[in-house]
Design a protein around this motif. Structure first.
Motif, PDB file in Angstrom:
ATOM      1  N   LEU A  72      13.416  -7.894  -7.074  1.00 44.89           N
ATOM      2  CA  LEU A  72      12.678  -8.973  -7.536  1.00 44.89           C
ATOM      3  C   LEU A  72      11.913  -9.316  -6.085  1.00 44.89           C
ATOM      4  N   SER A  73      12.525  -8.988  -5.216  1.00 42.56           N
ATOM      5  CA  SER A  73      11.520  -9.660  -4.057  1.00 42.56           C
ATOM      6  C   SER A  73      10.226  -8.822  -3.671  1.00 42.56           C
ATOM      7  N   LEU A  74      10.057  -7.504  -3.708  1.00 43.52           N
ATOM      8  CA  LEU A  74       8.882  -6.770  -3.958  1.00 43.52           C
ATOM      9  C   LEU A  74       8.268  -6.843  -5.261  1.00 43.52           C
ATOM     10  N   LEU A  75       9.011  -7.957  -6.525  1.00 45.24           N
ATOM     11  CA  LEU A  75       7.898  -7.957  -7.354  1.00 45.24           C
ATOM     12  C   LEU A  75       7.068  -8.992  -7.261  1.00 45.24           C
ATOM     13  N   PHE A  76       7.505 -10.093  -6.608  1.00 43.05           N
ATOM     14  CA  PHE A  76       6.661 -11.359  -5.924  1.00 43.05           C
ATOM     15  C   PHE A  76       5.696 -11.391  -4.669  1.00 43.05           C
ATOM     16  N   LEU A  77       6.116 -10.517  -4.078  1.00 44.84           N
ATOM     17  CA  LEU A  77       4.646  -9.721  -3.175  1.00 44.84           C
ATOM     18  C   LEU A  77       4.431  -9.198  -3.155  1.00 44.84           C
ATOM     19  N   SER A  78       4.565  -8.162  -4.320  1.00 42.69           N
ATOM     20  CA  SER A  78       3.479  -7.345  -5.466  1.00 42.69           C
ATOM     21  C   SER A  78       1.966  -8.641  -5.791  1.00 42.69           C
ATOM     22  N   PHE A  79       2.760  -9.824  -6.530  1.00 39.19           N
ATOM     23  CA  PHE A  79       1.944 -10.518  -7.178  1.00 39.19           C
ATOM     24  C   PHE A  79       1.357 -11.047  -6.315  1.00 39.19           C
ATOM     25  N   ALA A  80       1.571 -11.225  -5.211  1.00 40.00           N
ATOM     26  CA  ALA A  80       0.746 -12.321  -4.277  1.00 40.00           C
ATOM     27  C   ALA A  80      -0.259 -11.458  -3.584  1.00 40.00           C
ATOM     28  N   VAL A 112       1.121  -2.373  -7.011  1.00 43.05           N
ATOM     29  CA  VAL A 112       0.913  -2.074  -6.035  1.00 43.05           C
ATOM     30  C   VAL A 112       2.905  -2.487  -5.542  1.00 43.05           C
ATOM     31  N   PHE A 113       3.521  -2.996  -6.998  1.00 44.05           N
ATOM     32  CA  PHE A 113       4.472  -2.043  -6.487  1.00 44.05           C
ATOM     33  C   PHE A 113       5.437  -1.063  -6.220  1.00 44.05           C
ATOM     34  N   VAL A 114       4.546  -0.322  -7.483  1.00 46.19           N
ATOM     35  CA  VAL A 114       5.478   0.788  -7.036  1.00 46.19           C
ATOM     36  C   VAL A 114       5.035   1.068  -5.249  1.00 46.19           C
ATOM     37  N   VAL A 115       3.947   1.420  -4.895  1.00 46.99           N
ATOM     38  CA  VAL A 115       3.340   1.143  -3.769  1.00 46.99           C
ATOM     39  C   VAL A 115       4.764   1.005  -2.493  1.00 46.99           C
ATOM     40  N   LEU A 116       5.004  -0.193  -3.016  1.00 47.01           N
ATOM     41  CA  LEU A 116       5.864  -0.404  -1.828  1.00 47.01           C
ATOM     42  C   LEU A 116       7.151  -0.897  -2.007  1.00 47.01           C
ATOM     43  N   LEU A 117       7.551  -0.421  -3.652  1.00 50.90           N
ATOM     44  CA  LEU A 117       8.506   0.448  -3.499  1.00 50.90           C
ATOM     45  C   LEU A 117       8.979   1.458  -3.071  1.00 50.90           C
ATOM     46  N   ILE A 118       7.783   2.532  -3.242  1.00 55.12           N
ATOM     47  CA  ILE A 118       8.042   3.657  -2.397  1.00 55.12           C
ATOM     48  C   ILE A 118       8.099   3.435  -0.585  1.00 55.12           C
ATOM     49  N   TYR A 119       7.215   2.567  -0.020  1.00 55.59           N
ATOM     50  CA  TYR A 119       7.720   2.434   1.523  1.00 55.59           C
ATOM     51  C   TYR A 119       9.191   2.404   1.384  1.00 55.59           C
ATOM     52  N   ILE A 158      -6.169  -0.307  -4.784  1.00 58.96           N
ATOM     53  CA  ILE A 158      -5.957  -0.126  -5.975  1.00 58.96           C
ATOM     54  C   ILE A 158      -6.359  -1.990  -7.024  1.00 58.96           C
ATOM     55  N   VAL A 159      -7.007  -2.971  -6.226  1.00 64.26           N
ATOM     56  CA  VAL A 159      -7.581  -3.952  -6.700  1.00 64.26           C
ATOM     57  C   VAL A 159      -9.293  -4.029  -6.549  1.00 64.26           C
ATOM     58  N   VAL A 160      -9.704  -3.262  -5.245  1.00 60.27           N
ATOM     59  CA  VAL A 160     -10.632  -3.563  -4.955  1.00 60.27           C
ATOM     60  C   VAL A 160     -11.676  -2.313  -5.851  1.00 60.27           C
ATOM     61  N   ASP A 161     -11.053  -0.702  -6.252  1.00 62.86           N
ATOM     62  CA  ASP A 161     -11.204  -0.216  -6.535  1.00 62.86           C
ATOM     63  C   ASP A 161     -11.046   1.171  -7.660  1.00 62.86           C
ATOM     64  N   GLU A 162     -10.424  -0.142  -7.930  1.00 63.21           N
ATOM     65  CA  GLU A 162      -8.950  -0.076  -9.434  1.00 63.21           C
ATOM     66  C   GLU A 162      -8.803   1.470  -9.939  1.00 63.21           C
ATOM     67  N   LYS A 163      -8.233   1.879  -8.242  1.00 65.44           N
ATOM     68  CA  LYS A 163      -7.887   3.498  -8.373  1.00 65.44           C
ATOM     69  C   LYS A 163      -5.924   3.471  -8.630  1.00 65.44           C
ATOM     70  N   GLY A 164      -5.861   4.540  -9.394  1.00 63.26           N
ATOM     71  CA  GLY A 164      -4.402   5.115  -9.735  1.00 63.26           C
ATOM     72  C   GLY A 164      -3.838   4.933  -8.067  1.00 63.26           C
ATOM     73  N   LEU A 165      -2.245   5.400  -8.347  1.00 62.97           N
ATOM     74  CA  LEU A 165      -1.975   5.032  -7.327  1.00 62.97           C
ATOM     75  C   LEU A 165      -2.059   6.586  -6.354  1.00 62.97           C
ATOM     76  N   ARG A 166      -1.994   7.675  -6.966  1.00 60.95           N
ATOM     77  CA  ARG A 166      -1.692   8.481  -6.051  1.00 60.95           C
ATOM     78  C   ARG A 166      -3.712   8.422  -5.191  1.00 60.95           C
ATOM     79  N   ARG A 167      -4.454   7.988  -6.031  1.00 61.59           N
ATOM     80  CA  ARG A 167      -5.550   8.038  -5.690  1.00 61.59           C
ATOM     81  C   ARG A 167      -5.936   7.258  -4.328  1.00 61.59           C
ATOM     82  N   ALA A 168      -5.536   5.383  -5.069  1.00 62.48           N
ATOM     83  CA  ALA A 168      -5.596   4.700  -3.488  1.00 62.48           C
ATOM     84  C   ALA A 168      -4.172   4.875  -2.443  1.00 62.48           C
TER      85      ALA A 168
END
Length: 243
Positions: A72-80, A112-119, A158-168
């Motif tokens: 839940l914390s990562l979800l809010f972080l991702s949105f912000a 972004v949530f997946v990125v933060l979750l993996i890390y 992800i936001v600026v270039d609209e890349k997928g997870l791997r490319r980002a």
């Protein structure tokens, strides 16, 4: 030519009301672990988990609470993070934030949530491994820093270039080492801001109260500015935006 820091400051100030609105998500994200039923401590504007205490008292219930709280914390972080990156992108390109962009926040946030979750999972695994092997926490910290280039600029990509997870993550890794001066600027700015305001709050309210004051101040003002600085430094690679 304006510097990355100048552009970031101008974007931050000119869009402060909107950034503050999205920064509420940072407060929620940082406070969720603090009110969960497992040992945490806050320092320098962040909430940290006492991993040793958790591992010695781990049960199915505490595992579920920890997992849900972190997600839940990562979800809010991702949105912000996504929302602020959108503001920076359209400020630098001088375009309006269209309805389609706002509708796409869900897609960006999920990535972004997946990125933060993996890390987060990797960092926790590093610390657990160090604890189990009775090794120094320094090793876990070094490993966390080693993998950082894969994740640091991934949200911006992800936001600026609209890349997928791997490319980002590939883009993040590549750009991280191309502009190490921006990385140094980001860490120095974060350290200076947190240190200065933490000292002020300690002087005003004492050590106990200051830890909560800096947490709220960091969530509302410092962390959002660092996201702006991070996004702006990523966008500075476009020649037409350097003017």
């Amino acid at each position: 030519m304006k510097s990355t820091l100048q552009y970031s400051s101008e974007i931050y100030v000119s869009h402060l009301p909107l950034i503050l609105l999205f920064s509420i998500s940072f407060i929620i994200a940082f406070l969720i672990p603090a009110f969960a039923s497992f040992p945490t401590y806050n320092d320098m504007g962040g909430i940290f988990l006492r991993l040793a205490s958790v591992l010695t008292n781990l049960t199915p219930f505490t595992t579920a609470v920890i997992t849900f709280s972190i997600l839940l914390s990562l979800l809010f972080l991702s949105f912000a993070i996504v929302a602020i990156n959108v503001i920076v992108k359209h400020s630098r390109t001088q375009t309006r934030i269209r309805k389609e962009v706002m509708d796409g926040l869900e897609k960006y946030t999920s990535r972004v949530f997946v990125v933060l979750l993996i890390y987060t999972v990797l960092v926790v695994l590093f610390n657990m491994l160090a604890y189990v092997l009775n090794a120094s926490e320094v090793y876990a910290a070094v490993l966390s820093i080693v993998i950082l280039p894969l994740f640091f600029y991934a949200p911006a990509s992800i936001v600026v270039d609209e890349k997928g997870l791997r490319r980002a993550m590939q883009q993040s890794f590549s750009f991280f080492f191309k502009r190490l001066d921006n990385i140094l600027l980001w860490f120095v700015a974060g350290f200076m801001l947190l240190s200065v305001f933490d000292s002020i709050f300690i002087a005003v309210g004492g050590a106990a109260l200051s830890s909560y004051l800096i947490l709220i101040f960091n969530s509302l003002f410092i962390m959002p500015f660092l996201v702006v600085l991070q996004s702006q430094s990523y966008m500075a690679r476009f020649p037409m935006l350097k003017r």
